[in-house]
Design a protein around this motif. Sequence first.
Motif, PDB file in Angstrom:
ATOM      1  N   ILE A  92       0.921  -1.213   0.049  1.00  0.00           N
ATOM      2  CA  ILE A  92       0.090   0.240  -0.068  1.00  0.00           C
ATOM      3  C   ILE A  92       0.915   1.286  -0.160  1.00  0.00           C
ATOM      4  N   ILE A  93       0.492   2.108  -0.659  1.00  0.00           N
ATOM      5  CA  ILE A  93       1.055   3.468  -0.684  1.00  0.00           C
ATOM      6  C   ILE A  93       1.063   4.287   0.761  1.00  0.00           C
ATOM      7  N   HIS A  94       2.331   4.427   1.179  1.00  0.00           N
ATOM      8  CA  HIS A  94       2.489   5.030   2.412  1.00  0.00           C
ATOM      9  C   HIS A  94       2.412   6.618   2.288  1.00  0.00           C
ATOM     10  N   GLU A  95       1.489   7.532   2.535  1.00  0.00           N
ATOM     11  CA  GLU A  95       1.492   8.862   2.274  1.00  0.00           C
ATOM     12  C   GLU A  95       2.277   9.638   3.227  1.00  0.00           C
ATOM     13  N   ILE A  96       3.056  10.484   2.733  1.00  0.00           N
ATOM     14  CA  ILE A  96       3.694  11.528   3.388  1.00  0.00           C
ATOM     15  C   ILE A  96       3.248  12.887   3.582  1.00  0.00           C
ATOM     16  N   THR A  97       2.448  13.315   4.736  1.00  0.00           N
ATOM     17  CA  THR A  97       1.646  14.311   4.574  1.00  0.00           C
ATOM     18  C   THR A  97       2.335  15.519   4.887  1.00  0.00           C
ATOM     19  N   PRO A  98       2.147  16.806   4.590  1.00  0.00           N
ATOM     20  CA  PRO A  98       2.852  18.179   4.752  1.00  0.00           C
ATOM     21  C   PRO A  98       3.247  18.640   6.283  1.00  0.00           C
ATOM     22  N   LEU A  99       2.375  17.802   7.305  1.00  0.00           N
ATOM     23  CA  LEU A  99       2.303  18.183   8.445  1.00  0.00           C
ATOM     24  C   LEU A  99       3.864  18.204   9.238  1.00  0.00           C
ATOM     25  N   SER A 100       4.164  19.445   9.956  1.00  0.00           N
ATOM     26  CA  SER A 100       5.406  19.471  10.558  1.00  0.00           C
ATOM     27  C   SER A 100       5.229  19.346  12.137  1.00  0.00           C
ATOM     28  N   GLY A 101       6.297  19.119  12.777  1.00  0.00           N
ATOM     29  CA  GLY A 101       6.028  18.886  14.153  1.00  0.00           C
ATOM     30  C   GLY A 101       5.520  20.090  15.001  1.00  0.00           C
ATOM     31  N   LYS A 102       5.454  21.337  14.187  1.00  0.00           N
ATOM     32  CA  LYS A 102       4.860  22.446  15.004  1.00  0.00           C
ATOM     33  C   LYS A 102       3.271  22.879  14.541  1.00  0.00           C
ATOM     34  N   ASP A 103       2.835  21.955  13.633  1.00  0.00           N
ATOM     35  CA  ASP A 103       1.352  22.212  13.001  1.00  0.00           C
ATOM     36  C   ASP A 103       0.568  21.432  14.008  1.00  0.00           C
ATOM     37  N   CYS A 104      -0.605  22.038  14.255  1.00  0.00           N
ATOM     38  CA  CYS A 104      -1.604  21.251  14.809  1.00  0.00           C
ATOM     39  C   CYS A 104      -2.678  20.464  13.795  1.00  0.00           C
ATOM     40  N   PHE A 105      -2.650  20.849  12.559  1.00  0.00           N
ATOM     41  CA  PHE A 105      -3.282  20.017  11.629  1.00  0.00           C
ATOM     42  C   PHE A 105      -3.140  20.658  10.454  1.00  0.00           C
ATOM     43  N   TYR A 106      -3.601  20.147   9.380  1.00  0.00           N
ATOM     44  CA  TYR A 106      -3.476  20.391   7.871  1.00  0.00           C
ATOM     45  C   TYR A 106      -4.956  20.286   7.293  1.00  0.00           C
TER      46      TYR A 106
END
Length: 296
Positions: free
Chosen positions: A7-21
């Motif tokens: 299965i494709i493992h999606e890399i989301t644009p969230l950084s460690g300082k973000d609450c959500f995207y």
Amino acid sequence: MIPHDHIIHEITPLSGKDCFYIVDRRKTEFTYPIHCHTEYELNFIEHAPGVRRVVGDSAEVIGEYELVLITGKELEHVWEQHECTSSLIREITIQFSPDLLGNDLLKKNQFNSIWKMIEDARCGISFPLSAIMKVYHLLNRLVAEEQSFYAVLHFLTILYELSIEGNYKILSSSSFAQIKESHSESRRIQRIQNFINERYQQDIRLAQLAELAGMTPSAFSRFFRLRTGKTLSDYITDIRIGYASRMLVDTQRSIAEICYECGFNNLSNFNRIFKKKKNCSPKEFRDNYKKTKIII
């Protein structure tokens, strides 16, 4: 290059300082393949009747409105075009880090309902229309909010309102999602569930489990159904079907081998039960999953 059965493992644009995207899309079709990711996801869709939603070993055609929460980090999911002909599709996707709501906060009394919902969503949950209408205006406020602090408050309110509505549907089987059910309110039920998960390949008898629980068989049957919402027979069957579904996706074993490996002692009976539970044969289930995977 990854194998075709992965299965494709999606890399989301969230950084460690973000609450959500948040992404608010207007689209005419669904093209993203089946995937999973470590972030939690709340996905809202409107005006897309006929789309086919796959979450774990659950596959359903959606209606005019759809709202799904997924917190299982390896739980594969996809929305497929299927029979949808709408050109007015709207999709709001909110991805958030598991540590947004730390365990210390979730264990506070005021967050109990959200904690239970997030636990249940490890198998994916879909919300009824009544819950969707309850938070519809909040979703619109969230995507329009320009102040990030207030956006967080809107999001927490959405989670809370959904959690107290309560009438959501769990999608994937826990055995397919490879999740141990650890949030049962009864230690006695947890012990029974662990016993079944460890011995689902074997012949499991009512008297055996009743003795483990320290109850008579009739009292245990009533107790088990009250606590799980299922008869013992249905519960064991669902566990076995979940493991069988996972093997159909992840292995090249024959259907007969999978049948016996998962505790069924009759191939025709396995095929009949599988079709009743999944609305397709084991072969069709395997073939449908292959169609949603791509090589990268």
